[in-house]
Design a protein around this motif. Structure first.
Motif, PDB file in Angstrom:
ATOM      1  N   GLY A 161       6.857  17.597  17.768  1.00 59.61           N
ATOM      2  CA  GLY A 161       7.505  18.379  16.706  1.00 59.61           C
ATOM      3  C   GLY A 161       8.870  17.830  16.314  1.00 59.61           C
ATOM      4  O   GLY A 161       9.582  18.419  15.514  1.00 59.61           O
ATOM      5  N   GLU A 162       9.232  16.660  16.893  1.00 62.35           N
ATOM      6  CA  GLU A 162      10.552  16.079  16.597  1.00 62.35           C
ATOM      7  C   GLU A 162      10.497  15.292  15.280  1.00 62.35           C
ATOM      8  O   GLU A 162       9.420  14.897  14.821  1.00 62.35           O
ATOM      9  N   ASP A 163      11.669  15.062  14.691  1.00 61.79           N
ATOM     10  CA  ASP A 163      11.757  14.233  13.485  1.00 61.79           C
ATOM     11  C   ASP A 163      11.655  12.759  13.863  1.00 61.79           C
ATOM     12  O   ASP A 163      12.445  12.274  14.671  1.00 61.79           O
ATOM     13  N   VAL A 164      10.695  12.063  13.295  1.00 61.35           N
ATOM     14  CA  VAL A 164      10.563  10.620  13.543  1.00 61.35           C
ATOM     15  C   VAL A 164      10.991   9.882  12.275  1.00 61.35           C
ATOM     16  O   VAL A 164      10.369  10.021  11.223  1.00 61.35           O
ATOM     17  N   PRO A 165      12.100   9.102  12.343  1.00 65.46           N
ATOM     18  CA  PRO A 165      12.507   8.332  11.155  1.00 65.46           C
ATOM     19  C   PRO A 165      11.518   7.184  10.919  1.00 65.46           C
ATOM     20  O   PRO A 165      11.124   6.500  11.863  1.00 65.46           O
ATOM     21  N   LEU A 166      11.129   7.005   9.678  1.00 67.00           N
ATOM     22  CA  LEU A 166      10.189   5.933   9.324  1.00 67.00           C
ATOM     23  C   LEU A 166      10.791   5.057   8.244  1.00 67.00           C
ATOM     24  O   LEU A 166      11.383   5.566   7.288  1.00 67.00           O
ATOM     25  N   GLU A 167      10.633   3.768   8.405  1.00 62.41           N
ATOM     26  CA  GLU A 167      11.016   2.836   7.345  1.00 62.41           C
ATOM     27  C   GLU A 167       9.723   2.201   6.837  1.00 62.41           C
ATOM     28  O   GLU A 167       9.018   1.513   7.577  1.00 62.41           O
ATOM     29  N   LEU A 168       9.387   2.500   5.583  1.00 64.04           N
ATOM     30  CA  LEU A 168       8.134   2.011   5.005  1.00 64.04           C
ATOM     31  C   LEU A 168       8.441   0.968   3.939  1.00 64.04           C
ATOM     32  O   LEU A 168       9.238   1.205   3.045  1.00 64.04           O
ATOM     33  N   LEU A 169       7.795  -0.191   4.078  1.00 60.75           N
ATOM     34  CA  LEU A 169       7.950  -1.237   3.051  1.00 60.75           C
ATOM     35  C   LEU A 169       6.633  -1.357   2.295  1.00 60.75           C
ATOM     36  O   LEU A 169       5.574  -1.523   2.904  1.00 60.75           O
ATOM     37  N   PHE A 170       6.706  -1.231   0.990  1.00 55.32           N
ATOM     38  CA  PHE A 170       5.524  -1.412   0.149  1.00 55.32           C
ATOM     39  C   PHE A 170       5.748  -2.636  -0.729  1.00 55.32           C
ATOM     40  O   PHE A 170       6.706  -2.688  -1.491  1.00 55.32           O
ATOM     41  N   HIS A 171       4.855  -3.628  -0.597  1.00 53.78           N
ATOM     42  CA  HIS A 171       4.941  -4.817  -1.453  1.00 53.78           C
ATOM     43  C   HIS A 171       3.813  -4.693  -2.478  1.00 53.78           C
ATOM     44  O   HIS A 171       2.644  -4.853  -2.157  1.00 53.78           O
ATOM     45  N   LEU A 172       4.188  -4.366  -3.729  1.00 55.49           N
ATOM     46  CA  LEU A 172       3.191  -4.152  -4.773  1.00 55.49           C
ATOM     47  C   LEU A 172       2.954  -5.461  -5.511  1.00 55.49           C
ATOM     48  O   LEU A 172       3.859  -5.984  -6.158  1.00 55.49           O
ATOM     49  N   PRO A 173       1.737  -6.024  -5.406  1.00 56.36           N
ATOM     50  CA  PRO A 173       1.473  -7.278  -6.110  1.00 56.36           C
ATOM     51  C   PRO A 173       1.495  -7.064  -7.624  1.00 56.36           C
ATOM     52  O   PRO A 173       1.477  -5.921  -8.101  1.00 56.36           O
ATOM     53  N   VAL A 174       1.525  -8.150  -8.364  1.00 57.39           N
ATOM     54  CA  VAL A 174       1.644  -8.062  -9.821  1.00 57.39           C
ATOM     55  C   VAL A 174       0.505  -7.232 -10.424  1.00 57.39           C
ATOM     56  O   VAL A 174       0.705  -6.484 -11.374  1.00 57.39           O
ATOM     57  N   ASN A 175      -0.706  -7.346  -9.841  1.00 56.75           N
ATOM     58  CA  ASN A 175      -1.848  -6.614 -10.423  1.00 56.75           C
ATOM     59  C   ASN A 175      -2.061  -5.224  -9.797  1.00 56.75           C
ATOM     60  O   ASN A 175      -3.108  -4.617  -9.968  1.00 56.75           O
ATOM     61  N   TYR A 176      -1.057  -4.724  -9.053  1.00 56.38           N
ATOM     62  CA  TYR A 176      -1.089  -3.340  -8.561  1.00 56.38           C
ATOM     63  C   TYR A 176      -1.100  -2.402  -9.778  1.00 56.38           C
ATOM     64  O   TYR A 176      -0.474  -2.706 -10.791  1.00 56.38           O
ATOM     65  N   PRO A 177      -1.826  -1.259  -9.749  1.00 51.06           N
ATOM     66  CA  PRO A 177      -2.545  -0.683  -8.604  1.00 51.06           C
ATOM     67  C   PRO A 177      -4.029  -1.060  -8.524  1.00 51.06           C
ATOM     68  O   PRO A 177      -4.774  -0.428  -7.798  1.00 51.06           O
ATOM     69  N   SER A 178      -4.456  -2.091  -9.257  1.00 52.27           N
ATOM     70  CA  SER A 178      -5.872  -2.451  -9.153  1.00 52.27           C
ATOM     71  C   SER A 178      -6.144  -3.227  -7.866  1.00 52.27           C
ATOM     72  O   SER A 178      -7.285  -3.506  -7.530  1.00 52.27           O
ATOM     73  N   CYS A 179      -5.090  -3.605  -7.138  1.00 51.58           N
ATOM     74  CA  CYS A 179      -5.320  -4.104  -5.774  1.00 51.58           C
ATOM     75  C   CYS A 179      -4.272  -3.480  -4.848  1.00 51.58           C
ATOM     76  O   CYS A 179      -3.227  -3.021  -5.296  1.00 51.58           O
ATOM     77  N   SER A 207       4.238  -2.216   5.435  1.00 48.08           N
ATOM     78  CA  SER A 207       4.846  -2.521   6.726  1.00 48.08           C
ATOM     79  C   SER A 207       5.533  -1.243   7.221  1.00 48.08           C
ATOM     80  O   SER A 207       6.169  -0.548   6.441  1.00 48.08           O
ATOM     81  N   VAL A 208       5.366  -0.935   8.509  1.00 55.21           N
ATOM     82  CA  VAL A 208       5.910   0.307   9.078  1.00 55.21           C
ATOM     83  C   VAL A 208       6.838  -0.031  10.240  1.00 55.21           C
ATOM     84  O   VAL A 208       6.460  -0.781  11.143  1.00 55.21           O
TER      85      VAL A 208
END
Length: 242
Positions: A21-39, A44-45
């Motif tokens: 029940g504790e707060d867990v800090p998360l660092e999320l990296l999203f690398h969106l390719p040029v043709n996102y969101p079709s791929c 990275s977490v």
């Protein structure tokens, strides 16, 4: 960060409820390719409150979730999803380790075997901290190779799964790894990718990631020649010395 050929990288800092029940800090990296969101994006977490196996599990679950959202914008949805489901994800008996090898193995076959890249850094002001960070990233992403110092030349040679090398590059470009001339933490802006190639039969496989200092160009050249990289040395490294 946004690039015309690399797509866009988002770094999102958030919190989610952990097992107790504790707060867990998360660092999320999203690398969106040029043709996102079709791929799918590369994800990275990172969290100091999670083991590496747990971080890998969270990443896997996010990617699985992303598959259901293909062809529609999904970053916001995925952040909300992990905020609500982290506790459930961590509670599952299979966290990472057993599956990690499998992910790595399948990732390798999908990406057509082992890849290799050579990076050139302009300088390192906070050398000790910088070196530790590079070693940690290489270890986390199961990459082998060398961090090489010769005079003012700094090179990073990486071998591993192609998607992990890409993830390493995202970390290298988006994290505050060094300090500027006034001692303030700063991102790495002076990095160049000298080459990226599939590992060929004549190339040596590095079994670990090592930091090495060379006292002469001949010594550095021998390292490359031993690794079956004589041609790449003359094409890409010699020019840095002049």
């Amino acid at each position: 960060q946004r690039g015309e050929t690399d797509g866009t990288v988002f770094r999102i800092l958030t919190k989610a409820e952990g097992l107790m029940g504790e707060d867990v800090p998360l660092e999320l990296l999203f690398h969106l390719p040029v043709n996102y969101p079709s791929c799918l994006p590369a994800i990275s977490v990172h969290s100091e409150h999670l083991t590496r196996a747990q971080s890998m599990t969270v990443k896997e679950k996010l990617l699985k979730q992303a598959e259901n959202l293909l062809s529609e914008p999904m970053v916001h949805e995925l952040v909300l999803w992990i905020q609500h489901n982290l506790r459930h994800v961590l509670n599952q008996p299979e966290t990472g380790s057993g599956r990690e090898k499998c992910t790595f193995a399948t990732g390798t076959t999908v990406d057509d075997g082992l890849w290799m890249t050579l990076l050139h850094l302009d300088h390192m002001r906070a050398k000790t901290k910088y070196v530790q960070t590079v070693e940690k990233w290489a270890s986390d992403l199961q990459l082998t190779g060398r961090l090489m110092f010769m005079g003012k030349i700094i090179l990073i040679l990486l071998q591993g799964d192609r998607s992990n090398i890409k993830e390493y590059l995202i970390l290298q470009k988006t994290s505050k790894v060094d300090v500027d001339s006034s001692g303030k933490k700063c991102k790495e802006k002076m990095i160049s990718v000298l080459f990226e190639t599939k590992v060929q039969t004549e190339h040596k496989r590095f079994l670990a990631f090592e930091v090495k200092e060379y006292s002469s160009l001949d010594e550095l050249q021998k390292e490359f020649e031993t690794a079956g990289l004589k041609k790449l040395f003359s094409e890409f490294v010699l020019g840095l010395v002049k």
